[in-house]
Write a protein that holds these residues in place. Structure first.
Motif, PDB file in Angstrom:
ATOM      1  N   ALA A 278       0.829  -1.219   0.000  1.00 14.90           N
ATOM      2  CA  ALA A 278       0.000   0.000   0.000  1.00 14.90           C
ATOM      3  C   ALA A 278       0.856   1.259   0.000  1.00 14.90           C
ATOM      4  O   ALA A 278       0.461   2.288  -0.560  1.00 14.90           O
ATOM      5  CB  ALA A 278      -0.924  -0.010   1.202  1.00 14.90           C
ATOM      6  N   GLU A 279       2.033   1.184   0.616  1.00 17.89           N
ATOM      7  CA  GLU A 279       2.886   2.373   0.722  1.00 17.89           C
ATOM      8  C   GLU A 279       3.349   2.844  -0.654  1.00 17.89           C
ATOM      9  O   GLU A 279       3.474   4.036  -0.920  1.00 17.89           O
ATOM     10  CB  GLU A 279       4.118   2.076   1.594  1.00 17.89           C
ATOM     11  CG  GLU A 279       3.782   1.669   3.032  1.00 17.89           C
ATOM     12  CD  GLU A 279       2.928   2.713   3.725  1.00 17.89           C
ATOM     13  OE1 GLU A 279       3.230   3.909   3.600  1.00 17.89           O
ATOM     14  OE2 GLU A 279       1.940   2.318   4.376  1.00 17.89           O
ATOM     15  N   LYS A 280       3.583   1.901  -1.532  1.00 19.42           N
ATOM     16  CA  LYS A 280       4.094   2.253  -2.860  1.00 19.42           C
ATOM     17  C   LYS A 280       2.976   2.519  -3.865  1.00 19.42           C
ATOM     18  O   LYS A 280       3.226   2.881  -5.008  1.00 19.42           O
ATOM     19  CB  LYS A 280       4.979   1.118  -3.387  1.00 19.42           C
ATOM     20  CG  LYS A 280       6.326   1.033  -2.695  1.00 19.42           C
ATOM     21  CD  LYS A 280       7.184   0.002  -3.370  1.00 19.42           C
ATOM     22  CE  LYS A 280       8.528  -0.098  -2.643  1.00 19.42           C
ATOM     23  NZ  LYS A 280       9.281  -1.281  -3.086  1.00 19.42           N
ATOM     24  N   SER A 281       1.773   2.266  -3.415  1.00 18.34           N
ATOM     25  CA  SER A 281       0.661   2.359  -4.364  1.00 18.34           C
ATOM     26  C   SER A 281       0.178   3.795  -4.511  1.00 18.34           C
ATOM     27  O   SER A 281       0.126   4.562  -3.545  1.00 18.34           O
ATOM     28  CB  SER A 281      -0.493   1.485  -3.877  1.00 18.34           C
ATOM     29  OG  SER A 281      -1.504   1.465  -4.846  1.00 18.34           O
ATOM     30  N   HIS A 282      -0.211   4.140  -5.725  1.00 20.13           N
ATOM     31  CA  HIS A 282      -0.800   5.454  -5.995  1.00 20.13           C
ATOM     32  C   HIS A 282      -2.052   5.634  -5.144  1.00 20.13           C
ATOM     33  O   HIS A 282      -2.821   4.682  -4.949  1.00 20.13           O
ATOM     34  CB  HIS A 282      -1.145   5.547  -7.475  1.00 20.13           C
ATOM     35  CG  HIS A 282      -1.602   6.895  -7.909  1.00 20.13           C
ATOM     36  ND1 HIS A 282      -2.914   7.306  -7.765  1.00 20.13           N
ATOM     37  CD2 HIS A 282      -0.939   7.928  -8.471  1.00 20.13           C
ATOM     38  CE1 HIS A 282      -3.038   8.541  -8.220  1.00 20.13           C
ATOM     39  NE2 HIS A 282      -1.849   8.937  -8.663  1.00 20.13           N
ATOM     40  N   LYS A 283      -2.259   6.858  -4.661  1.00 18.02           N
ATOM     41  CA  LYS A 283      -3.384   7.087  -3.736  1.00 18.02           C
ATOM     42  C   LYS A 283      -4.749   6.884  -4.395  1.00 18.02           C
ATOM     43  O   LYS A 283      -5.764   6.789  -3.717  1.00 18.02           O
ATOM     44  CB  LYS A 283      -3.301   8.498  -3.157  1.00 18.02           C
ATOM     45  CG  LYS A 283      -3.498   9.609  -4.175  1.00 18.02           C
ATOM     46  CD  LYS A 283      -3.540  10.971  -3.516  1.00 18.02           C
ATOM     47  CE  LYS A 283      -3.832  12.025  -4.571  1.00 18.02           C
ATOM     48  NZ  LYS A 283      -3.945  13.367  -4.041  1.00 18.02           N
ATOM     49  N   ALA A 393       0.228  -4.254 -11.312  1.00 15.02           N
ATOM     50  CA  ALA A 393       1.674  -4.487 -11.375  1.00 15.02           C
ATOM     51  C   ALA A 393       2.431  -3.174 -11.566  1.00 15.02           C
ATOM     52  O   ALA A 393       3.653  -3.147 -11.554  1.00 15.02           O
ATOM     53  CB  ALA A 393       1.989  -5.454 -12.523  1.00 15.02           C
ATOM     54  N   ASN A 394       1.687  -2.129 -11.753  1.00 16.44           N
ATOM     55  CA  ASN A 394       2.281  -0.811 -11.991  1.00 16.44           C
ATOM     56  C   ASN A 394       1.736   0.149 -10.930  1.00 16.44           C
ATOM     57  O   ASN A 394       0.930   1.023 -11.200  1.00 16.44           O
ATOM     58  CB  ASN A 394       1.905  -0.361 -13.416  1.00 16.44           C
ATOM     59  CG  ASN A 394       2.495   0.984 -13.780  1.00 16.44           C
ATOM     60  OD1 ASN A 394       3.253   1.583 -13.014  1.00 16.44           O
ATOM     61  ND2 ASN A 394       2.134   1.463 -14.959  1.00 16.44           N
ATOM     62  N   LEU A 395       2.176  -0.062  -9.690  1.00 14.77           N
ATOM     63  CA  LEU A 395       1.571   0.612  -8.543  1.00 14.77           C
ATOM     64  C   LEU A 395       1.765   2.122  -8.525  1.00 14.77           C
ATOM     65  O   LEU A 395       0.960   2.849  -7.968  1.00 14.77           O
ATOM     66  CB  LEU A 395       2.126   0.029  -7.232  1.00 14.77           C
ATOM     67  CG  LEU A 395       1.575  -1.333  -6.801  1.00 14.77           C
ATOM     68  CD1 LEU A 395       2.296  -1.806  -5.553  1.00 14.77           C
ATOM     69  CD2 LEU A 395       0.074  -1.266  -6.566  1.00 14.77           C
ATOM     70  N   SER A 396       2.854   2.578  -9.110  1.00 15.68           N
ATOM     71  CA  SER A 396       3.148   4.004  -8.970  1.00 15.68           C
ATOM     72  C   SER A 396       2.207   4.885  -9.784  1.00 15.68           C
ATOM     73  O   SER A 396       1.989   6.042  -9.461  1.00 15.68           O
ATOM     74  CB  SER A 396       4.597   4.279  -9.387  1.00 15.68           C
ATOM     75  OG  SER A 396       4.759   3.914 -10.748  1.00 15.68           O
TER      76      SER A 396
END
Lengths: 654, 402
Positions: A278-283, A393-396
């Motif tokens: 969750a930390e790396k995931s876009h809000k 797979a593309n969290l950012s």
């Protein structure tokens, strides 16, 4: 229609391919019974097994059942999602004998209980308001409101089953995959199909084929040209397309559902769960609300998204459980303590794969510029909602790019709905002729449904006229558009001008009372208020009457009325059963419930038809031909509204 | 103790002007605040157009129960409506303290605000506590433009907000599913709310245009003398005339003098015919008949149709003389008027020979539809031989179109 192939019970012409079976069967209900009887007979056809391999203990016989059938029909529709259902219904109601091939046990495509995506359409334009689709999809959604007020997805499956199987001209084949096209020159001669549950090989022979399967296997094996991936922005002048073309296709999604168990529920993830970071995931990947899953648990591909499907599915299930593990066990969501999973989809819902090439490729500038097509047959208006390359797979990156909302619905041309190089192939749904960016909006199911109704109607006209889709579009587009409008489809800025409609020739239309609009709008060709212009008549209270007078006698046998269901509110099935006037589980209170129609014959009013439990927006009365100088519509009750609102009254001689 | 309220913040079509309030006013406000039982902070005047509060006013609290669509569709909310009277004990304004927001998404800051109405229930203005600005999403304050737009929205009694339920205002759709990815999707037209403050607009609009409006109209009506209502009726101001008609109907003032005045006024003002129907329907039979006859003769088609429809529905008894004594030129009527007239004749059994003779004339109408409509009516009537003959001739001449 001149031809009635269903009753001929013969195979049409010789087909070169060796797998074409010899036994011809039909699509009619009567013949279906015959099929069963024939199917139990012992066959001595050559096969890979010996004829006596199966010793039937019950009868003592040693038969090998015939597992091959040929079905001859006018129109074959591949795919039982929103597009396919509407294609089949419209073709069938316009007189074609239809076989509907669906490769799953239930109808509904992505909206079925197996996947549970909302059947969205033009839910909200830039002004925040919806512009709901009418026509067959409207009738289906209303049908669901009557039979499934509890918003059950398994019941929805059978609401659709009921809706399709009650049509006499449709032969539905579930669990049946159309796996190969059999060609005769550049035309499809037959669709070779496999029914998983019965081991039956069907050879479906039709004049016209409609591929609404999404992935478009039949069309692909027929050699129809198609694309996958993203166009370069320069190709169609698309501002939201990438600079360079690439292979990315929007992902498929696994949804889930949870239930409040009334007590704390622990959760231990299965071994295949993939940890959610969750930390790396876009809000943009909202975790609340959590009860009904996340559309952004999705995976796309930049290569062969169809070939990779099973791998994608397994990975997606890992992600779905991983997100749930995070929700339950991260400690950040104490409100989930009593919740447990009670459904996780095993069939990811697909957004994108093949896009066939038609005579026209619909693109982003057409949509944003609201291009007016002379051959417009459908409309869309969901935002340009392009899910990110890679999905989860593309969290950012954000899970989707909501590039732009539309101010008003855009048109979809008929030329995008038939193949450029396979002349008897039509298509509807996400596989139509369009760019990747255009797909990001038009892929929405109710939009696909409108395309389905358009191609189903087109196919029936092709059969009637013995022509192919391209010729229909070139010579008979007006006829196609008029039939769609008569059947309650809506084409923006294309009002009906049907010269067969006798109400258009009426001398006078008046109503017993008017609270808004005008009775004279009832033959103006518009079936809804549009772009701030009124096209309705609304009574002041009920009961109310509308009367139509002709100076000369007319012969009529049909009266068709379009009532209000409030297209500014959405009525599709939703997983959260949102229950208010925009997203509701109730029947639209504006819908006309009870009415009767009369004709004045020799000075006396004679009842032509009555309806006390109407459930449709388009209300049709068929009766023996009468000669009259006036008709009267007596409107008695709605499903809750104090007034009744109508948009159109039509009458036909036959 | 008197407090000078020179620092009020006000939203409304009014000019800036200082105010003085009595101590008990603040105390009342404290007591009568719908939700929050805390003393109000001093208020800052910001935008005002007209003065409505005078120095020597009296404030009367009224305990009322109103439905607010944003709170509950079934459970009324107990509130206190303050009636502001002048030194002649006449109501000059109303106000009520309410929360600025019925919060739909639990992200709003709630302020106590004061809504003002005129004595007919028209929106006047809103006042905010001292130093408080209304808040938009992300904690941003309203700009001057936002206040101007809010004022326009609140002044619109026919705003699209009226038919919206609170759940409808914000959907939770992100992409295809249940979500709030892109922020709230507002399902009402953008002109109906200040962007970023849909809840505030919705909440305040429904306080202003909800049940309170009719309640305070009735309070005003009760305080009005017969003379005042008549003055309103004669005023040439539509809002006042409508109010007078409404209140005269409620108080059942069917004195000869009042009825006569109503009759005179509605004949001069066609827009008052429809709102006067409830009043007319409850008057004496002779007055009802006479007024209807006058209206039928003198009205435009729209109002004549209204009268015909009312006659068709009314329980007031009508005799055959009603139409016989009416000097109505049938040939000037539209098809719809004739159609309704014939329905009345059938429903009320009012057909006489003289009426039949007048109708026979319509067979010569250049409007064939009208002539044919009359033909089918007369066909079912008992006619004289002469009338029968004319009818037959008409049929013979037009039988292909019958």
């Amino acid at each position: 229609m001149k031809r009635r192939k269903f009753f001929k019970n013969t195979v049409k012409g010789a087909i070169g391919a060796s797998m074409i079976p010899l036994l011809g069967t039909s699509c009619t209900n009567e013949k279906k019974l015959e099929e069963k009887n024939n199917g139990s007979e012992i066959s001595s056809q050559s096969n890979n097994t010996t004829p006596e391999q199966w010793h039937q203990m019950g009868t003592g016989k040693k038969p090998r059942p015939n597992r091959k059938k040929t079905v001859v029909c006018d129109v074959a529709v591949i795919g039982g999602g929103a597009a396919g259902m509407c294609a089949a219904i419209s073709a069938a109601r316009n007189g074609a004998k239809v076989v509907l091939i669906q490769d799953r046990p239930v109808l509904g495509g992505n909206s079925s209980s197996e996947i549970r995506v909302h059947l969205n359409g033009v839910n909200h334009l830039k002004n925040g308001l919806p512009e709901r689709e009418t026509g067959i999809i409207e009738e289906i959604l209303l049908h669901n409101r009557f039979y499934n007020p509890q918003d059950s997805y398994p019941v929805w499956d059978h609401v659709l089953f009921d809706f399709i199987t009650r049509e006499p001209n449709i032969d539905l084949k579930l669990n049946t995959s159309a796996i190969r096209a059999i060609m005769n020159g550049d035309k499809i001669e037959a669709a070779y199909c496999w029914q998983m549950t019965t081991e039956m090989e069907f050879t479906v022979k039709a004049d016209v084929y409609i591929d609404c399967s999404g992935d478009g296997l039949l069309g692909a094996t027929a050699g129809a040209l198609y694309r996958t991936g993203r166009e370069a922005s320069s190709e169609f002048n698309e501002k939201y397309a990438p600079k360079e073309a690439d292979g990315w296709q929007m992902g498929s999604t696994v949804l889930l559902g949870s239930k409040n168990m009334g007590k704390p529920m622990s959760f231990e993830p299965p071994h295949f769960a993939i940890k959610y970071d969750a930390e790396k995931s876009h809000k943009g990947r909202n975790l609340i609300p959590f009860e009904l899953g996340y559309w952004w648990v999705e995976l796309g591909s930049e290569d062969d998204i169809i070939g990779e499907y099973e791998d994608i599915k397994q990975t997606l299930m890992g992600h779905a459980y991983g997100v749930w593990d995070y929700i339950k066990n991260s400690g950040k969501f104490p409100e989930t303590e009593n919740y447990a999973l009670d459904w996780v989809s095993s069939l990811p819902g697909k957004r994108e794969s093949r896009r066939f090439i038609g005579d026209y490729i619909l693109s982003e500038p057409d949509m944003l510029g609201n291009k007016q097509f002379p051959d417009a047959v459908a409309f869309g208006g969901w935002s340009l909602d392009e899910h990110n390359p890679g999905g989860i797979a593309n969290l950012s990156e954000p899970p989707s790019y909501f590039h732009e909302d539309f101010s008003e619905p855009y048109q979809i041309p008929f030329r995008s709905l038939y193949s450029k190089n396979v002349p008897n192939l039509l298509f509807a749904g996400r596989n139509i002729s369009q760019t990747h960016i255009a797909l990001s909006s038009s892929r929405i199911m109710a939009t696909c449904a409108l395309e389905g109704q358009a191609v189903g109607t087109a196919a029936s006209l092709c059969v009637q006229k013995n022509i192919l889709p391209r010729e229909l579009g070139q010579k008979y587009i007006n006829e196609l558009q008029e039939q769609l409008l008569r059947d309650d489809a809506f084409i923006p800025y294309r009002p009906s001008k049907d010269d067969k409609d006798l109400v258009k020739q009426a001398s006078l239309i008046f109503a017993s009372s008017t609270s808004s609009g005008d009775a004279n709008y009832l033959n103006d060709g518009w079936s809804r208020d549009y772009n701030k212009k009124i096209h309705h008549w609304e009574s002041e209270g009920l009961p109310a009457e509308v009367q139509i007078e002709w100076e000369e006698k007319v012969s009529i046998s049909k009266i068709e009325i379009k009532s209000d269901t409030n297209v500014k509110r959405n009525i599709m099935l939703r997983r959260d059963s949102l229950n208010n006037d925009v997203y509701g589980t109730s029947i639209p209170k504006e819908l006309l419930k009870s009415l009767e129609v009369e004709a004045r014959i020799n000075g006396n009013w004679v009842q032509l038809g009555t309806e006390s439990k109407n459930r449709k927006r388009l209300i049709k009365f068929d009766f023996n031909t009468v000669q009259t100088t006036a008709i009267r519509i007596r409107l008695k009750e709605t499903y809750g509204h104090n007034n009744v609102k109508l948009f159109e009254i039509r009458s036909y001689e036959s | 103790m008197v407090i000078t309220m020179s620092n009020y913040l006000r939203l409304g079509p009014m000019k800036v002007r200082p105010y003085i309030f009595l101590l008990f006013f603040l105390f009342t406000w404290f007591l009568t605040s719908c939700y929050e039982k805390k003393p109000p902070t001093p208020l800052l005047q910001k935008k005002v157009n007209t003065a409505i509060v005078t120095d020597n006013k009296i404030e009367i609290p009224h305990k009322i129960n109103v439905l607010h669509k944003g709170i509950s569709l079934t459970e009324p909310v107990a509130c206190t409506l303050i009636e502001v009277k002048n030194d002649k004990k006449q109501p000059i304004a109303y106000y009520m303290n309410v929360k600025s927001v019925v919060c739909g998404d639990k992200r709003c800051r709630v302020d106590l605000i004061k809504i003002f109405w005129d004595i007919l229930g028209g929106y006047s203005h809103v006042e905010l506590p001292d130093g408080v600005d209304l808040e938009k999403d992300e904690g941003e304050n309203f700009t001057n433009d936002d206040y101007t737009k809010l004022n326009i929205i609140l002044s619109d009694a026919d705003s699209p907000l009226q038919n919206v339920y609170k759940h409808e205002i914000v959907s939770t759709i992100g992409s295809e599913g249940i979500d709030a990815l892109t922020g709230a999707t507002i399902l009402v037209d953008k002109s109906s709310y200040v962007e970023g403050a849909v809840w505030t607009c919705y909440s305040i609009w429904h306080w202003i245009h909800g049940d309170t409006k009719q309640i305070l109209r009735n309070i005003t009506g009760d305080s009005f003398s017969e003379l005042q209502l008549k003055d309103y009726l004669k005023s040439n101001k539509k809002e006042q005339q409508l109010f007078a008609l409404e209140q005269l109907t409620i108080r059942k003032d069917f004195s000869k003098e009042t009825m006569t005045l109503v009759s005179e006024i509605i004949q001069k003002k066609p827009y008052l015919v429809k709102p006067s129907i409830p009043y007319l329907n409850n008057t004496t039979n002779s007055f009802f008949r006479k007024t209807m006859q006058t209206l039928i003769i003198n009205s435009n088609t729209k109002n004549r149709l209204l009268c015909f429809n009312e006659i068709l529905k009314t329980k007031q008894p009508l005799s055959t003389s009603f139409f016989e004594s009416l000097d109505l030129n049938y040939s000037s009527l539209t098809f719809e008027e004739v159609h309704l007239l014939l329905k009345i004749f059938i429903a009320k059994k009012l057909t006489t020979n003289s009426i039949k003779n007048k109708l026979i004339e319509l067979l010569k109408s250049k409007h064939f539809l009208t002539a044919r409509r009359v033909y089918w009516f007369l066909k079912n009537q008992k006619l004289t031989k002469e009338q029968e003959k004319i009818l037959h001739q008409f049929y013979k001449a037009n039988q292909e179109r019958m």
